[in-house]
Design an enzyme around this catalytic site. Sequence first.
Site, PDB file in Angstrom:
ATOM      1  N   GLY B  50      18.998  11.063 -18.570  1.00 11.23           N
ATOM      2  CA  GLY B  50      20.336  10.635 -18.201  1.00 11.23           C
ATOM      3  C   GLY B  50      21.204  10.750 -19.446  1.00 11.23           C
ATOM      4  O   GLY B  50      20.876  10.172 -20.484  1.00 11.23           O
ATOM      5  N   ASP B 240      26.397  16.093 -17.299  1.00  9.88           N
ATOM      6  CA  ASP B 240      25.763  16.193 -18.618  1.00  9.88           C
ATOM      7  C   ASP B 240      26.711  16.787 -19.645  1.00  9.88           C
ATOM      8  O   ASP B 240      26.577  16.535 -20.841  1.00  9.88           O
ATOM      9  CB  ASP B 240      24.478  17.007 -18.539  1.00  9.88           C
ATOM     10  CG  ASP B 240      23.396  16.209 -17.824  1.00  9.88           C
ATOM     11  OD1 ASP B 240      23.465  16.114 -16.580  1.00  9.88           O
ATOM     12  OD2 ASP B 240      22.543  15.627 -18.506  1.00  9.88           O
ATOM     13  N   LYS B 251      22.691  18.052 -13.141  1.00 16.66           N
ATOM     14  CA  LYS B 251      21.345  18.333 -12.629  1.00 16.66           C
ATOM     15  C   LYS B 251      21.354  19.475 -11.617  1.00 16.66           C
ATOM     16  O   LYS B 251      22.232  19.553 -10.757  1.00 16.66           O
ATOM     17  CB  LYS B 251      20.830  17.062 -11.966  1.00 16.66           C
ATOM     18  CG  LYS B 251      19.435  17.114 -11.410  1.00 16.66           C
ATOM     19  CD  LYS B 251      18.383  17.494 -12.411  1.00 16.66           C
ATOM     20  CE  LYS B 251      18.451  16.622 -13.641  1.00 16.66           C
ATOM     21  NZ  LYS B 251      17.796  17.267 -14.808  1.00 16.66           N
TER      22      LYS B 251
END
Lengths: 350, 350
Positions: B50, B240, B251
């Site tokens: 994460g 991200d 993802k």
Amino acid sequence: MENLEIKSIFFKDDMLYLIDQRKLPLKEEYFACNNYKSVYKAIKDMIVRGAPAIGIAAAYGMVLAAKEFLYENKGNFLSNLINAGNYLRKSRPTAVNLSWAIDNLLNIAAKHKDKTPEEIYYLLYDKAREMEREDLLTNKKMAEFQDEIIPQKATILTHCNTGALATVGWGTALGVIRTAFYSGKDIFVYADETRPRLQGARLTAWELMKENIPSKLIADSVAATLIRDGKIDLILVGADRIASNGDTANKIGTFMLSVVAKTYNVPFYVVAPSSTFDLSIKSGEDIIIEERSPDEVLKIGNTQIAPKDFPVYNPAFDVTPHENITAIICEKAVIRKPFSENIAKLSEEK
Amino acid sequence: MENLEIKSIFFKDDMLYLIDQRKLPLKEEYFACNNYKSVYKAIKDMIVRGAPAIGIAAAYGMVLAAKEFLYENKGNFLSNLINAGNYLRKSRPTAVNLSWAIDNLLNIAAKHKDKTPEEIYYLLYDKAREMEREDLLTNKKMAEFQDEIIPQKATILTHCNTGALATVGWGTALGVIRTAFYSGKDIFVYADETRPRLQGARLTAWELMKENIPSKLIADSVAATLIRDGKIDLILVGADRIASNGDTANKIGTFMLSVVAKTYNVPFYVVAPSSTFDLSIKSGEDIIIEERSPDEVLKIGNTQIAPKDFPVYNPAFDVTPHENITAIICEKAVIRKPFSENIAKLSEEK
């Protein structure tokens, strides 16, 4: 390459042998059925899967039922056969080939109802054999259409398993790929792993490996990026049921691919024998979608991958609308738009 | 509900403790790091994952490095610190929060280079503590924007894990869902399992279960049908790295959802702290996408699910183009189109 090493299904000495597809690729074992209830179990538990293979397994299931009821009186023989058909029909709800195969055999029994049970048994046996042979021939015929749709050098995306394992041999979508490869074309295959049951990872990868077809395995969600980035020349999938307007039920994940393919103008082909058409339904809205056990998502093998008893929505199939399909390839033709008209025409030719 | 039971990361007595996310939901165990190399390992092996959580873990990794080099001379202390930063930076290539956190700490060291190593160590420690507190505050601020985007009754689709586990606490996309739920809204969540590492099945489902948020788990490819059938009111995902034009790396599977959402006009929101913006890059084309081990696809736990050594393409992330995004929610604002302009404006406010 006329005969594959891969034999998914065969009938010998009153026994139906099915390669146990739950155990592949780790073990190559056969599951033997000597009565129609064990054929029901084999279809329900997905020891055998793939719409065409299910059809042939059910046909032999009817042969085993006829054998079982052979010494009943004629009335009982025929009514038991109908009951066995209804029982087998319930093993999986989505693939139309299942009902198609059972009806084929029941029609023969009805047509020859004046004959003895033994005579009827032999007629059913001959019909099942014929259907088995026909399935392979049909596959090979569909596969010849690769000439028309696959360029000399092509990267092809496929979903689920539509190969020799999903049929008596050769395959539908994977059969087209196989023929293109053996015809000398420069083929590269991306195989979706196909959650939740991983038929792509377990079965398609196994078939591709057995024949050294250049390929890579991907998680299902990787396909979208490959399609956008121009890395996929065409997509080939199978079908479990095709409505009269061309809407197609196939393994969950097919619809998603079709949306991305349409967005990025990548040709999207459905490959299925004409027994997959269900002209009794107008559109995909009428197709019953099987929901399967939460454990298919919560566990892999014996490994728990999510909290125990967590709620799951697990449909086995989805419906791809005909608008998203470039063409449907069956053993008779490459069917293009308008689908309703062209499917109707083709079925009149029967 | 101000404090969650879920504690993903904490620092105590010169040790960094990370809940081992590879072992959830089956085991709740902490992995303890007493030097920066074990923090590198924890990030690389996805013991912690994460983007925001990775950032804070890396910050404490720098604190542990400073502690390790404390008795070196000043020159060595500072150069070793820079080397440790470069080492940690290589643990994962895609999440920008990683570099952002390391740079924050190196900037402090550079700014105070005339102080003693011990003084610098305490400054770094304080900064890491502050970043940890800030992460939680930032999450809570983002989550308040649920007011603006989530109706009183809503079915929300989410991907991967963007909850308390992906951050210091609360979460990004799942934090927004959490706040909406605790504000009394009638919320139902569909969680994508998120192949190949199954963060949805393992982590999001675990968080949803811990807090009794009504929800179901689905295979990633099921989402498309739910979206088409009008069963999803909005989609919330994390990020991200976000380029200056709004293109978002997240993802693998996020892009696919965005295509289907756009086709069927379902709002698609990215939720991420402003530390996720990388204004040094113009568009998603410049984002490096990490490719991970084939074993993530070939195996689940110790179970082989595909033929051994079968070739795999396993990108961990994909890039969603800004056209497919309805809005980006950060702690400062709900950023809408035109993204380039509005992202630039917001970063000037810093």
